[in-house]
Design a protein around this motif. Structure first.
Motif, PDB file in Angstrom:
ATOM      1  N   VAL A  59     -19.832   3.887 -10.232  1.00  0.00           N
ATOM      2  CA  VAL A  59     -21.553   2.561  -8.668  1.00  0.00           C
ATOM      3  C   VAL A  59     -22.555   3.796  -8.956  1.00  0.00           C
ATOM      4  CG1 VAL A  59     -21.306   2.528  -6.356  1.00  0.00           C
ATOM      5  CG2 VAL A  59     -19.036   2.202  -7.336  1.00  0.00           C
ATOM      6  N   PHE A  60     -22.751   4.767  -9.210  1.00  0.00           N
ATOM      7  CA  PHE A  60     -23.837   5.629  -9.383  1.00  0.00           C
ATOM      8  C   PHE A  60     -25.067   5.719 -10.023  1.00  0.00           C
ATOM      9  CE2 PHE A  60     -21.796   7.494  -5.677  1.00  0.00           C
ATOM     10  CZ  PHE A  60     -22.959   7.414  -4.667  1.00  0.00           C
ATOM     11  N   ARG A  61     -23.736   5.370 -11.474  1.00  0.00           N
ATOM     12  CA  ARG A  61     -24.852   4.697 -12.481  1.00  0.00           C
ATOM     13  C   ARG A  61     -25.307   3.331 -12.665  1.00  0.00           C
ATOM     14  NH1 ARG A  61     -21.234   8.514 -16.421  1.00  0.00           N
ATOM     15  NH2 ARG A  61     -22.217  10.575 -16.549  1.00  0.00           N
ATOM     16  N   ASN A  62     -25.193   2.270 -12.211  1.00  0.00           N
ATOM     17  CA  ASN A  62     -26.044   1.083 -12.362  1.00  0.00           C
ATOM     18  C   ASN A  62     -25.671   0.896 -10.906  1.00  0.00           C
ATOM     19  OD1 ASN A  62     -24.166   0.396 -15.742  1.00  0.00           O
ATOM     20  ND2 ASN A  62     -22.479   1.425 -14.267  1.00  0.00           N
ATOM     21  N   ASN A  63     -26.536   0.900 -10.608  1.00  0.00           N
ATOM     22  CA  ASN A  63     -27.498   0.702  -8.776  1.00  0.00           C
ATOM     23  C   ASN A  63     -29.043  -0.254 -10.038  1.00  0.00           C
ATOM     24  OD1 ASN A  63     -28.131  -0.029  -6.519  1.00  0.00           O
ATOM     25  ND2 ASN A  63     -30.083   1.700  -6.646  1.00  0.00           N
ATOM     26  N   ILE A  64     -28.065  -1.776  -9.860  1.00  0.00           N
ATOM     27  CA  ILE A  64     -29.357  -2.589 -10.368  1.00  0.00           C
ATOM     28  C   ILE A  64     -30.092  -3.222  -9.213  1.00  0.00           C
ATOM     29  CG2 ILE A  64     -29.099  -4.639 -12.383  1.00  0.00           C
ATOM     30  CD1 ILE A  64     -28.401  -1.918 -13.401  1.00  0.00           C
ATOM     31  N   GLN A 122     -33.167  -6.353  -8.699  1.00  0.00           N
ATOM     32  CA  GLN A 122     -34.029  -7.311  -8.747  1.00  0.00           C
ATOM     33  C   GLN A 122     -35.178  -7.190  -7.616  1.00  0.00           C
ATOM     34  OE1 GLN A 122     -32.005 -11.320  -7.845  1.00  0.00           O
ATOM     35  NE2 GLN A 122     -33.797 -12.546  -8.927  1.00  0.00           N
ATOM     36  N   PHE A 123     -36.444  -7.323  -8.925  1.00  0.00           N
ATOM     37  CA  PHE A 123     -37.954  -7.163  -7.898  1.00  0.00           C
ATOM     38  C   PHE A 123     -38.127  -8.466  -9.352  1.00  0.00           C
ATOM     39  CE2 PHE A 123     -42.017  -6.304  -8.109  1.00  0.00           C
ATOM     40  CZ  PHE A 123     -42.732  -6.197  -6.216  1.00  0.00           C
ATOM     41  N   GLY A 124     -38.837  -9.565  -7.987  1.00  0.00           N
ATOM     42  CA  GLY A 124     -39.119 -11.235  -9.019  1.00  0.00           C
ATOM     43  C   GLY A 124     -38.584 -11.412  -9.435  1.00  0.00           C
ATOM     44  N   ASP A 125     -38.173 -11.604 -10.824  1.00  0.00           N
ATOM     45  CA  ASP A 125     -37.437 -12.614 -12.432  1.00  0.00           C
ATOM     46  C   ASP A 125     -37.197 -11.026 -12.776  1.00  0.00           C
ATOM     47  OD1 ASP A 125     -39.973 -11.808 -12.996  1.00  0.00           O
ATOM     48  OD2 ASP A 125     -40.799 -13.848 -14.209  1.00  0.00           O
ATOM     49  N   THR A 126     -37.191 -10.216 -12.305  1.00  0.00           N
ATOM     50  CA  THR A 126     -37.377  -8.137 -13.328  1.00  0.00           C
ATOM     51  C   THR A 126     -35.988  -7.875 -12.711  1.00  0.00           C
ATOM     52  OG1 THR A 126     -38.626  -6.926 -12.123  1.00  0.00           O
ATOM     53  CG2 THR A 126     -39.839  -8.314 -14.331  1.00  0.00           C
ATOM     54  N   TYR A 127     -35.647  -6.931 -13.483  1.00  0.00           N
ATOM     55  CA  TYR A 127     -34.326  -6.434 -13.205  1.00  0.00           C
ATOM     56  C   TYR A 127     -34.391  -5.233 -13.187  1.00  0.00           C
ATOM     57  CZ  TYR A 127     -32.226 -10.865 -11.978  1.00  0.00           C
ATOM     58  OH  TYR A 127     -31.327 -11.443 -11.439  1.00  0.00           O
ATOM     59  N   TRP A 128     -34.056  -4.291 -12.848  1.00  0.00           N
ATOM     60  CA  TRP A 128     -34.466  -3.031 -12.960  1.00  0.00           C
ATOM     61  C   TRP A 128     -32.912  -1.808 -12.445  1.00  0.00           C
ATOM     62  CZ3 TRP A 128     -39.490  -1.211 -13.699  1.00  0.00           C
ATOM     63  CH2 TRP A 128     -40.550  -2.117 -13.807  1.00  0.00           C
ATOM     64  N   ARG A 129     -32.193  -1.005 -13.723  1.00  0.00           N
ATOM     65  CA  ARG A 129     -31.091  -0.113 -13.243  1.00  0.00           C
ATOM     66  C   ARG A 129     -32.141   1.737 -12.854  1.00  0.00           C
ATOM     67  NH1 ARG A 129     -28.443   4.177 -16.658  1.00  0.00           N
ATOM     68  NH2 ARG A 129     -29.266   3.598 -18.406  1.00  0.00           N
ATOM     69  N   GLN A 130     -31.745   2.289 -11.843  1.00  0.00           N
ATOM     70  CA  GLN A 130     -31.584   3.364 -11.456  1.00  0.00           C
ATOM     71  C   GLN A 130     -31.723   4.522 -11.870  1.00  0.00           C
ATOM     72  OE1 GLN A 130     -31.162   3.905  -6.847  1.00  0.00           O
ATOM     73  NE2 GLN A 130     -32.057   5.788  -6.856  1.00  0.00           N
ATOM     74  N   ILE A 131     -32.107   4.832 -12.215  1.00  0.00           N
ATOM     75  CA  ILE A 131     -31.830   6.339 -13.450  1.00  0.00           C
ATOM     76  C   ILE A 131     -31.591   7.608 -12.313  1.00  0.00           C
ATOM     77  CG2 ILE A 131     -31.968   4.711 -15.713  1.00  0.00           C
ATOM     78  CD1 ILE A 131     -34.858   6.613 -16.021  1.00  0.00           C
TER      79      ILE A 131
END
Length: 322
Positions: free
Chosen positions: A110-115, A117-126
């Motif tokens: 759960v805490f390593r995979n906060n994905i 979406q911003f526009g047409d991009t995807y980000w993972r919180q590290i």
């Protein structure tokens, strides 16, 4: 508002995401552990019930502090390491509702995979904790409690009472008889609170009155603590207006709920009357008439008074927090 600016909050809900269901389960597993921490309290009502039992020694002062962007500043990997060790150590004494290795694996997912979406991009919180993740509150509560449980016993001579609601702390400080020594001790205590993986806390000055959550707490001449409702200056009180297409019972529910809250959180009958009058005035400003409001307010006060005389005080943890 700080320095004339309203801080933004990066909240991204994880509803409908793949880790959401697992996060709900992690939340259920962590909640009993978080609520068992000595500094924990459920809400303002429980907090008021706890502090109403206290009698303060002469010279005692109040303080509050809040963490700066707590969720986003919790380092993920150290938090996983500390909480994992803690979950292993307390399993079976007294907690039997989880299997440590399974819960820890779920926490990591759960805490390593906060994905995001911003526009047409995807980000993972590290780094940091996502503010929209279901188990974030108990996770943050437990993480800092691991530090509290170590340093607070060393400060029992000065910190006679201490409670925390996630990132908001309320405490009672008993000063040293020497002002110079007390100033040193107060600064040292603040420094000690900061020594946990970069979390920073902003303190209010020691005082006989303070605002904490939705309460203003004041030390009375008798050494007891009185409370009244605290409302932030930027609150616009934009209650639902009468022309809105809501069920007819909405106004009754709004008034009864707020009047009950006023009765439960205000110590003084004068404060109850004042806060009730302010609520009445604000509702008239939204377009409601005196004829609409008066019978509802009378009914709400009658029911609130009955609630306060028939409801038994909830059991709380040791009010001395020792």
């Amino acid at each position: 508002m700080k320095n004339g600016l309203w801080p933004t909050r990066p909240v991204c809900s994880d509803i409908s995401s793949l880790p959401h269901g697992l996060g709900k389960w992690v939340d259920q597993m962590l909640q009993p552990i978080a609520s068992s921490q000595p500094s924990y309290f459920k809400d303002s009502f429980e907090f008021k019930n706890i502090i109403s039992q206290l009698t303060l020694p002469p010279g005692a002062c109040l303080f509050t502090c809040d963490a700066k962007s707590m969720y986003t500043n919790i380092p993920t990997e150290p938090a996983i390491e500390h909480i994992s060790t803690y979950l292993h150590s307390i399993h079976g004494k007294p907690f039997l509702h989880y299997q440590p290795s399974t819960l820890i694996d779920a926490i990591k997912i759960v805490f390593r995979n906060n994905i995001i979406q911003f526009g047409d991009t995807y980000w993972r919180q590290i780094a940091g904790t996502g503010m929209g993740i279901s188990p974030a509150p108990p996770w943050a509560t437990i993480f800092y409690a691991l530090h509290e449980n170590t340093f607070l016993p060393l400060w029992s001579q000065h910190v006679t009472f201490y409670k925390r609601f996630i990132d908001d702390v309320f405490g009672i400080w008993l000063p040293h008889q020497s002002p110079e020594q007390d100033a040193i001790q107060w600064l040292t205590f603040q420094h000690t609170m900061q020594q946990w993986h970069g979390l920073q806390w902003e303190f209010t000055p020691l005082s006989t009155t303070c605002n904490f959550m939705d309460l203003t707490v004041t030390i009375t001449k008798s050494g007891r603590l009185s409370t009244t409702l605290y409302e932030k200056p930027q609150n616009l009180y934009l209650y639902i207006p009468p022309h809105s297409a809501h069920p007819s019972g909405m106004l009754s529910g709004l008034i009864h709920g707020n009047i009950l809250r006023i009765h439960r959180l205000c110590s003084s009958p004068n404060d109850i009357r004042q806060k009730s009058s302010e609520l009445f005035t604000r509702l008239t400003h939204r377009g409601y008439t005196t004829q609409q409001l008066t019978p509802l307010f009378i009914s709400a006060h009658q029911k609130a008074s009955t609630h306060n005389t028939t409801t038994k005080p909830q059991k709380t943890s040791n009010p001395d927090n020792k």
